[in-house]
Design an enzyme around this catalytic site. Sequence first.
Site, mmCIF file in Angstrom:
data_model
loop_
_atom_site.group_PDB
_atom_site.id
_atom_site.type_symbol
_atom_site.label_atom_id
_atom_site.label_comp_id
_atom_site.label_asym_id
_atom_site.label_seq_id
_atom_site.Cartn_x
_atom_site.Cartn_y
_atom_site.Cartn_z
ATOM 1 C CE LYS A 22 -1.156 1.491 4.090
ATOM 2 N NZ LYS A 22 -1.414 3.164 4.134
ATOM 3 C CG ASN A 23 2.589 3.241 3.654
ATOM 4 O OD1 ASN A 23 0.783 3.225 2.789
ATOM 5 N ND2 ASN A 23 2.374 2.698 4.670
ATOM 6 C CB CYS A 116 -5.790 10.259 11.887
ATOM 7 S SG CYS A 116 -4.376 9.951 11.879
ATOM 8 N NE ARG A 121 -0.100 10.540 10.471
ATOM 9 C CZ ARG A 121 -0.309 9.466 9.907
ATOM 10 N NH1 ARG A 121 -1.298 9.203 9.871
ATOM 11 N NH2 ARG A 121 0.732 8.839 8.813
ATOM 12 C CG ASP A 303 2.697 1.503 9.655
ATOM 13 O OD1 ASP A 303 2.561 2.449 10.783
ATOM 14 O OD2 ASP A 303 3.256 1.956 8.305
ATOM 15 N NE ARG A 395 -7.680 4.399 5.631
ATOM 16 C CZ ARG A 395 -7.046 5.624 6.066
ATOM 17 N NH1 ARG A 395 -7.567 6.330 6.850
ATOM 18 N NH2 ARG A 395 -6.582 6.103 5.250
HETATM 19 N N1 EPU Z 1 6.443 14.506 11.187
HETATM 20 C C1 EPU Z 1 6.615 15.618 11.698
HETATM 21 N N2 EPU Z 1 6.870 16.770 10.796
HETATM 22 C C2 EPU Z 1 6.424 16.577 9.224
HETATM 23 C C3 EPU Z 1 6.274 15.058 8.940
HETATM 24 C C4 EPU Z 1 6.296 14.373 9.802
HETATM 25 O O1 EPU Z 1 7.915 16.197 13.030
HETATM 26 O O2 EPU Z 1 6.055 18.186 8.463
HETATM 27 C C5 EPU Z 1 7.118 13.455 11.985
HETATM 28 C C6 EPU Z 1 5.940 12.573 13.011
HETATM 29 O O3 EPU Z 1 5.049 13.990 13.468
HETATM 30 C C7 EPU Z 1 6.320 11.516 13.123
HETATM 31 C C8 EPU Z 1 7.541 11.325 12.344
HETATM 32 O O4 EPU Z 1 7.760 13.005 11.800
HETATM 33 O O5 EPU Z 1 6.818 11.470 14.599
HETATM 34 C C9 EPU Z 1 7.416 10.436 10.896
HETATM 35 O O6 EPU Z 1 5.721 10.770 10.576
HETATM 36 P P1 EPU Z 1 5.867 10.356 8.232
HETATM 37 O O7 EPU Z 1 6.012 11.860 8.217
HETATM 38 O O8 EPU Z 1 7.290 9.905 8.190
HETATM 39 O O9 EPU Z 1 4.738 9.358 8.761
HETATM 40 P P2 EPU Z 1 4.042 9.772 7.520
HETATM 41 O O10 EPU Z 1 4.545 10.108 5.863
HETATM 42 O O11 EPU Z 1 2.744 10.775 7.828
HETATM 43 C C10 EPU Z 1 3.945 6.979 6.592
HETATM 44 C C11 EPU Z 1 2.830 5.920 6.144
HETATM 45 C C12 EPU Z 1 2.430 5.579 7.412
HETATM 46 C C13 EPU Z 1 3.561 5.511 8.542
HETATM 47 C C14 EPU Z 1 5.113 6.161 8.668
HETATM 48 C C15 EPU Z 1 5.695 6.089 9.908
HETATM 49 C C16 EPU Z 1 2.278 6.191 4.396
HETATM 50 C C17 EPU Z 1 1.281 6.252 3.000
HETATM 51 N N3 EPU Z 1 1.861 6.330 5.498
HETATM 52 O O12 EPU Z 1 3.058 8.126 7.333
HETATM 53 O O13 EPU Z 1 1.238 4.356 7.373
HETATM 54 O O14 EPU Z 1 3.329 4.772 9.763
HETATM 55 O O15 EPU Z 1 4.630 6.753 8.112
HETATM 56 O O16 EPU Z 1 6.729 4.357 9.343
HETATM 57 O O17 EPU Z 1 3.466 5.900 3.500
HETATM 58 C C18 EPU Z 1 0.112 2.965 7.800
HETATM 59 O O18 EPU Z 1 0.371 2.088 6.572
HETATM 60 O O19 EPU Z 1 -0.427 2.418 9.077
HETATM 61 C C19 EPU Z 1 0.540 4.483 8.346
HETATM 62 C C20 EPU Z 1 -0.300 5.207 9.472
#
Ligand code: EPU
Length: 418
Positions: A22-23, A116, A121, A303, A395
């Site tokens: 998915k990701n 969420c 996030r 995850d 999802r």
């Molecule tokens: N963060 C910041 N600032 C930002 C962005 C992120 O401080 O601008 C912090 C977040 O608060 C968090 C950390 O960085 O503490 C990691 O967040 P990240 O941005 O990496 O998460 P994401 O990109 O929103 C993806 C996956 C998630 C997975 C996370 C961590 C996708 C579509 N989603 O989310 O997947 O948990 O990386 O590996 O790739 C899931 O599939 O169930 C899922 C939630």
Amino acid sequence: MDKIVIQGGKPLRGEMTISGAKNAALPILAATLLSPEPQHLKNVPKLVDITTIKRLLEKIGASITEEDNGCTIQIKNIENNEAPYSWVKTMRATILVLGPLLARCGEAHVSLPGGCAIGARPIQLHLTGLKKMGAEITIEHGMIHAKAAKLKGASIYLEAPTVTGTENLMMAATLAEGTTILENAACEPEITDLAHYLNACGAQIIGAGSDRIIIHGVPSLSGTTYEVMPDRIEAGTFMLAASITLGDLHLKNLRPSDMVSIIEKLREIGSKIVEEKDSLRVIGKEIHAVDLKTLPYPGLPTDMQAQFMALMSVADGSSVITETIFESRFNHCAELRRMGAQIKVEGNHAMIKGVPYLSGAPVMASDLRASASLILAGLVAQDETEVLRIYHLDRGYEAIEQKLSQVGASIQRLKGTA
Ligand code: EPU
């Protein structure tokens, strides 16, 4: 709403095939915005989140032909450069269209995602990076308005190694003028998969999979045929299904090299794991309590935290699970407690005292991976477990009840009953 009903206590045995990730599929689908040429994608999982991004791409101008196990997608023209709140509230990952839309047509309007169930996030690092590449960004009435006649390569240090942030900036940089360097980039295999796809279209990306990614901008991208990587989190969830039921599963179509932290943790817990090139056999033997801590890749994925919590609930001894990525990813604890688990949460630590058995109960899923944790608990619990609100599960897990029942689980989906 549908619910899943499980009669626990049956060891799982047999073969399972892992679906596309998915990701990885989500950013690759978003990246099709970067080229007007047809893109042939294979191993795309059939999931609600994937349908959501496809429908959004169609609104933007894509024509999509569904094929067995994949699709062909072509976005000849951008007819609409907006992703309004109605899309973003359904799925946060729609933010992935921001970078490619801006790079392709110089302007993008995407709703700002909110928090969420698992945390606040934020996405400010996506925006700061795009600004460094010359984009003018304003936020008004909950919408991000981004403009840049031509993005320019820049040196960008990410304060946190954000996964979708790295992907958004990498996509935007492929069509920028000059070279972009992403420092402290996320290293997740899904980022490497996106880079492989983009390079197959003619992008020049070096170093994806490390914390320093160099992207030399090119004027345009071509079409390609690409097979999405296997889903390491789906695979990890089924590995734990074998361990928790003391079963024996042969999981096919996966990449053990992407899953070292999960494999090593399960060995420490007491499962026997036989690795092959693109498959794994997991034999559940003992369940010893071990401490776990989630970390960015190559550490143990956040995850997988909820699923390991279900496993530790029936372990021989006490363990501590520390969540370091998201601030409120312990929603499953209260539901696991309803099944007899002994879990105490303090800040980002969960203390789990293993119990000899869980007892089936009606439980409620709060997010995708929490749902998977409740399914695992249901597989080992005495009597019947009903998992409600399973739209979260749909999802991210393709046909989970079919896959599990094929290896001996007593699990069924009841339509429209909860
Ligand atoms: N963060 C910041 N600032 C930002 C962005 C992120 O401080 O601008 C912090 C977040 O608060 C968090 C950390 O960085 O503490 C990691 O967040 P990240 O941005 O990496 O998460 P994401 O990109 O929103 C993806 C996956 C998630 C997975 C996370 C961590 C996708 C579509 N989603 O989310 O997947 O948990 O990386 O590996 O790739 C899931 O599939 O169930 C899922 C939630």
